[in-house]
Motif scaffolding. Structure first.
Motif, PDB file in Angstrom:
ATOM      1  N   GLY A  64      -0.628  22.719   1.437  1.00 35.80           N
ATOM      2  CA  GLY A  64      -0.389  24.190   2.245  1.00 35.80           C
ATOM      3  C   GLY A  64      -0.902  25.238   1.343  1.00 35.80           C
ATOM      4  N   MET A  65      -0.795  25.111  -0.340  1.00 37.45           N
ATOM      5  CA  MET A  65      -0.910  26.294  -1.040  1.00 37.45           C
ATOM      6  C   MET A  65      -0.081  27.518  -0.893  1.00 37.45           C
ATOM      7  SD  MET A  65      -3.113  25.107  -3.371  1.00 37.45           S
ATOM      8  CE  MET A  65      -3.625  26.675  -4.104  1.00 37.45           C
ATOM      9  N   MET A  66       1.377  27.162  -0.625  1.00 39.97           N
ATOM     10  CA  MET A  66       2.175  28.003  -0.694  1.00 39.97           C
ATOM     11  C   MET A  66       2.875  28.297  -1.820  1.00 39.97           C
ATOM     12  SD  MET A  66       2.227  29.403   2.531  1.00 39.97           S
ATOM     13  CE  MET A  66       0.438  29.009   2.796  1.00 39.97           C
ATOM     14  N   ASP A  67       3.172  29.442  -2.768  1.00 34.55           N
ATOM     15  CA  ASP A  67       3.742  29.602  -3.884  1.00 34.55           C
ATOM     16  C   ASP A  67       5.197  28.927  -3.667  1.00 34.55           C
ATOM     17  OD1 ASP A  67       1.715  31.071  -4.642  1.00 34.55           O
ATOM     18  OD2 ASP A  67       2.456  32.748  -4.307  1.00 34.55           O
ATOM     19  N   LEU A 127       0.805  -1.198  -0.088  1.00 32.10           N
ATOM     20  CA  LEU A 127       0.007   0.015   0.063  1.00 32.10           C
ATOM     21  C   LEU A 127       0.922   1.408  -0.106  1.00 32.10           C
ATOM     22  CD1 LEU A 127      -3.136   0.624   0.378  1.00 32.10           C
ATOM     23  CD2 LEU A 127      -2.505   0.968   2.759  1.00 32.10           C
ATOM     24  N   VAL A 128       0.641   2.207  -0.803  1.00 32.50           N
ATOM     25  CA  VAL A 128       1.488   3.297  -0.823  1.00 32.50           C
ATOM     26  C   VAL A 128       1.146   4.213   0.517  1.00 32.50           C
ATOM     27  CG1 VAL A 128       2.020   5.466  -2.067  1.00 32.50           C
ATOM     28  CG2 VAL A 128       1.457   3.366  -3.334  1.00 32.50           C
ATOM     29  N   VAL A 129       2.246   4.396   1.241  1.00 35.20           N
ATOM     30  CA  VAL A 129       2.013   5.190   2.486  1.00 35.20           C
ATOM     31  C   VAL A 129       2.314   6.598   2.082  1.00 35.20           C
ATOM     32  CG1 VAL A 129       2.892   5.442   4.645  1.00 35.20           C
ATOM     33  CG2 VAL A 129       2.929   3.314   3.898  1.00 35.20           C
ATOM     34  N   GLN A 130       1.239   7.458   2.753  1.00 30.81           N
ATOM     35  CA  GLN A 130       1.158   8.824   2.188  1.00 30.81           C
ATOM     36  C   GLN A 130       0.987   9.810   3.263  1.00 30.81           C
ATOM     37  OE1 GLN A 130      -1.784   9.267  -0.895  1.00 30.81           O
ATOM     38  NE2 GLN A 130      -1.591   7.256  -1.537  1.00 30.81           N
ATOM     39  N   SER A 131       1.737  11.083   3.322  1.00 30.25           N
ATOM     40  CA  SER A 131       1.626  11.972   4.546  1.00 30.25           C
ATOM     41  C   SER A 131       1.082  13.122   3.945  1.00 30.25           C
ATOM     42  CB  SER A 131       3.164  11.969   5.030  1.00 30.25           C
ATOM     43  OG  SER A 131       3.758  12.439   3.961  1.00 30.25           O
ATOM     44  N   ASP A 132       0.196  13.720   4.822  1.00 33.20           N
ATOM     45  CA  ASP A 132      -0.221  15.289   4.634  1.00 33.20           C
ATOM     46  C   ASP A 132       1.024  16.154   5.091  1.00 33.20           C
ATOM     47  OD1 ASP A 132      -1.966  17.685   4.157  1.00 33.20           O
ATOM     48  OD2 ASP A 132      -1.928  17.824   6.180  1.00 33.20           O
ATOM     49  N   LEU A 133       1.417  16.934   4.090  1.00 29.43           N
ATOM     50  CA  LEU A 133       2.538  18.077   4.285  1.00 29.43           C
ATOM     51  C   LEU A 133       1.850  19.231   4.576  1.00 29.43           C
ATOM     52  CD1 LEU A 133       5.963  17.799   2.958  1.00 29.43           C
ATOM     53  CD2 LEU A 133       4.916  19.811   3.805  1.00 29.43           C
ATOM     54  N   CYS A 134       1.535  19.719   6.001  1.00 26.73           N
ATOM     55  CA  CYS A 134       1.069  21.054   6.021  1.00 26.73           C
ATOM     56  C   CYS A 134       0.855  21.286   7.290  1.00 26.73           C
ATOM     57  CB  CYS A 134      -0.433  20.906   5.588  1.00 26.73           C
ATOM     58  SG  CYS A 134      -1.247  22.698   5.555  1.00 26.73           S
TER      59      CYS A 134
END
Length: 330
Positions: A174-177, A120-127
């Motif tokens: 996070g929607m940072m430029d 299973l692809v282990v994914q993380s929220d980066l924010c």
């Protein structure tokens, strides 16, 4: 007087291909497959058993033990991946727990990777929003505005910490430029050249995130409209996707999904990498609420909602229904 049209003048009968369940299944243009679904999961520090989220029926805040069990179940069901969100016990203005190797998200990543990595692809929220005492997705300047460039340095450290913990795919929400370029450079310099980046390219300041705020115990006061996109803007979503592609995103995402199918279709039409979409908490909660009141057929509505997202161009969908849907046969 009613006149029957001669058969020779009405040769087109599309209904032939809708005549039975077997025929409709045979000619379906869009299909739901477990491998095309990702399950978002919340892990909370300081709890000893899974805790229900009242605004998201059936969804829990998990312990380290229970998240392992969910990951194993998701892998057995054939899901494509699991996306982990951390809910820390303590927060500060810089979101320090996000980069702490012993922070809840990084501990959860290690635990899940040890159980299911390779299956299973282990994914993380980066924010930073789950980790900051002010609830914003970045650090604040002296007048209380989100400081884009200072935030990027925190994201770079978060990325390395998450990759070290076992994250194979990092979800930059996070929607940072410039966030994709900065994170890619940090990962490469740290030797994580194979860690992939999922860019939340077109992420809108949506009212449909409401239940998520409960799920992560958000401390936000105010809104995120200075960095998330204006719901009025369609072209801007495509622009953001192009920028993330130029910076090296491996996957781009549109969020929310159902209210932004036009943007999703736009991005899917031009993207050279996989395009994902997130069926967010409010979208799921509305289906649950309407079904609980007997106003809609729950299973049919879930299926139709996911088909619409896939039909619009999503290669993969993040959905709180993912594990349940994987068990459906048709």
């Amino acid at each position: 007087m009613h006149t029957t049209v001669p058969t020779s003048l009405r040769p087109h009968r599309p209904r032939r291909l809708r005549s039975s369940p077997a025929m409709r299944r045979l000619v379906a243009e869009t299909r739901l497959h477990p491998a095309d679904l990702v399950l978002p999961v919340f892990v909370r520090e300081g709890i000893h058993e899974p805790s229900p989220i009242t605004s998201m029926p059936g969804v829990m805040q998990h312990t380290l033990d229970s998240v392992r069990a969910v990951a194993v179940e998701a892998a057995a069901a054939g899901l494509g991946g699991i996306m982990l969100f951390g809910v820390p016990a303590e927060r500060d203005p810089l979101g320090s727990a996000a980069v702490d190797p012993n922070g809840i998200l990084n501990r959860a990543l290690r635990a899940v990777a040890a159980e299911v990595s390779g299956d299973l692809v282990v994914q993380s929220d980066l924010c930073l929003d789950e980790f900051t005492s002010h609830g914003h997705c970045g650090v604040l300047d002296e007048v209380g505005r989100v400081d884009n460039d200072a935030t990027l340095q925190h994201y770079a450290r978060m990325a390395v910490a998450q990759a070290e913990a076992g994250a194979e795919l990092l979800g930059l929400s996070g929607m940072m430029d410039g966030q994709v370029a900065v994170v890619r450079e940090a990962l490469d310099e740290a030797g994580f050249v194979d860690a992939a980046i999922l860019a939340y390219a077109a992420k809108y300041a949506s009212a449909f995130y409401g239940p998520f705020r409960e799920a992560v115990d958000s401390q936000l006061q105010g809104d995120r409209r200075s960095y998330q996109q204006d719901p009025a803007n369609r072209r801007e979503g495509l622009r953001e996707a192009y920028l993330d592609l130029d910076e090296g995103a491996d996957i781009v995402m549109v969020k929310p999904a159902m209210s932004y199918l036009d943007v999703l279709s736009d991005v899917a039409r031009v993207s050279t990498v996989p395009v994902w979409a997130y069926q967010v908490s409010g979208e799921a909660a509305m289906i649950e609420a309407a079904a609980a009141n007997g106003w809609i057929d729950r299973e049919a509505a879930i299926r139709e909602s996911l088909l619409s997202i896939s039909r619009a161009g999503a290669d993969t969908i993040l959905s709180y229904f993912a594990l349940e849907v994987a068990g459906w046969r048709r």
